[in-house]
Design a protein around this motif. Structure first.
Motif, short mmCIF file in Angstrom:
data_model
loop_
_atom_site.label_atom_id
_atom_site.label_comp_id
_atom_site.label_asym_id
_atom_site.label_seq_id
_atom_site.Cartn_x
_atom_site.Cartn_y
_atom_site.Cartn_z
N ARG A 196 48.63 -54.31 -49.92
CA ARG A 196 48.12 -52.94 -49.89
C ARG A 196 48.93 -52.02 -50.79
O ARG A 196 50.13 -52.21 -50.99
CB ARG A 196 48.17 -52.41 -48.46
CG ARG A 196 47.22 -53.13 -47.51
CD ARG A 196 47.46 -52.72 -46.07
NE ARG A 196 48.69 -53.29 -45.54
CZ ARG A 196 49.23 -52.95 -44.37
NH1 ARG A 196 48.67 -52.02 -43.62
NH2 ARG A 196 50.35 -53.54 -43.95
N ALA A 213 53.09 -55.68 -39.58
CA ALA A 213 52.87 -56.43 -40.81
C ALA A 213 54.19 -56.74 -41.51
O ALA A 213 54.25 -57.67 -42.31
CB ALA A 213 51.95 -55.66 -41.74
N GLY A 242 49.30 -53.51 -38.00
CA GLY A 242 49.44 -53.70 -39.43
C GLY A 242 50.43 -52.74 -40.09
O GLY A 242 50.61 -52.80 -41.32
N ASP A 263 51.27 -45.68 -41.26
CA ASP A 263 51.25 -47.01 -41.86
C ASP A 263 52.67 -47.51 -42.12
O ASP A 263 52.93 -48.71 -42.13
CB ASP A 263 50.47 -46.99 -43.18
CG ASP A 263 49.04 -46.57 -42.98
OD1 ASP A 263 48.24 -47.36 -42.45
OD2 ASP A 263 48.70 -45.42 -43.36
#
Length: 300
Positions: A134, A244, A217, A190
């Motif tokens: 990502r 993650a 994640g 995130d």
């Protein structure tokens, strides 16, 4: 005499030597008996994070402590105050180094492809898996604590296109970030980066429950203090895939002992407490500390 117990930029050790008698033995935290003997009667003490400035050491007679860094959990501040010992942290000198560590490490964890070398050397070509990484742009950077280092981290994150949210009950303003509770930061970020000192309030604050509350994640970066995170719980969250990735630069016990829980844990970056240590930061930290100690002792 000035006693330096941990590594320092040699040019600034020499600068001090030109002004005073200096004993520089950067392995003294591993030799507590020698530390106690050498500290007796010194005027100034210069340490990093491993030297425990507390207990009987405070009776050695030094007038000040220079801290090559900003964390003060290894120094008994109340004990120093009671004995009139001044404490000089190198506030601001390693801010950029830590902020760069957080953002670049977060980018590596999000992209994921940098962990592929063993498979490639074994003859595999994991392009499909590696291509699922990502971008950092558009992601939410969650900062737990919003002091100077967190603010610089947020600025670097914004420069890369991140949205920044921050939680800090002691912050007076949240310029550059959206104020949120810790629970909200964990839920929406995130990337979660920790920027709090180690206190009774923050010890094990990132435990199994906090990790479960994080966005599936997400990645976690701790370049603050060991003891803030439950290391075994982080390993479990990585093994399960809920996290993650994670990067730990500080640990509850440093250096790691043979009983650590990190063997074969996936997507985990470990570094030896160097988030705030680069060649440039070490020079800045050493200069600030040397000058503060010299000024306090009237050495100029």
């Amino acid at each position: 005499m000035i006693l330096i117990t941990e590594f320092m930029d040699e040019a600034w050790v020499d600068w001090l030597r030109a002004r005073a008698e200096v004993v520089y033995e950067p392995d003294l935290p591993d030799r507590p008996d020698d530390l106690a003997r050498l500290a007796d009667g010194v005027q100034g003490l210069i340490v990093r994070n491993r030297t425990q400035v507390r207990g009987a050491l405070l009776d050695a007679g030094f007038a000040c402590v220079g801290r090559l860094g900003v964390g003060l959990d290894n120094i008994d501040l109340d004990g120093c105050a009671a004995k009139g010992i001044a404490v000089f942290p190198a506030t601001g000198a390693n801010t950029l180094s830590v902020a760069e560590y957080v953002v670049t490490t977060a980018a590596i964890l999000l992209r994921g492809a940098y962990m592929m070398r063993p498979a490639m050397e074994a003859g595999d070509w994991p392009r499909g898996v590696a291509g699922q990484g990502r971008e950092i742009a558009g992601k939410v950077l969650g900062l737990v604590g919003y002091g100077e280092i967190a603010r610089k981290t947020g600025a670097l994150g914004r420069a890369l296109g991140m949205e920044v949210v921050a939680a800090d009950p002691y912050a007076t303003d949240f310029e550059g970030a959206r104020e949120a509770s810790v629970a909200e930061v964990l839920a929406v970020a995130d990337v979660v980066s920790l920027h709090v000192p180690l206190t009774d309030e923050t010890r094990d604050m990132v435990n199994a429950d906090a990790l479960a509350a994080m966005k599936p994640g997400a990645v976690l970066v701790n370049a603050a203090r060991g003891g803030i995170v439950d290391e075994a719980a982080v390993c479990d969250a990585l093994r399960s895939g809920h996290l993650a990735g994670a990067a730990l630069d500080t640990f509850a016990a440093e250096p790691l002992d043979a009983a650590h829980s990190f063997a074969e844990v996936p997507n985990l970056i470990l570094t030896p407490h160097i988030g705030g240590v680069t060649a440039e930061a070490n020079t800045r930290v050493s200069e600030m500390t040397a000058r503060a100690v010299a000024d306090h002792l009237g050495l100029g």
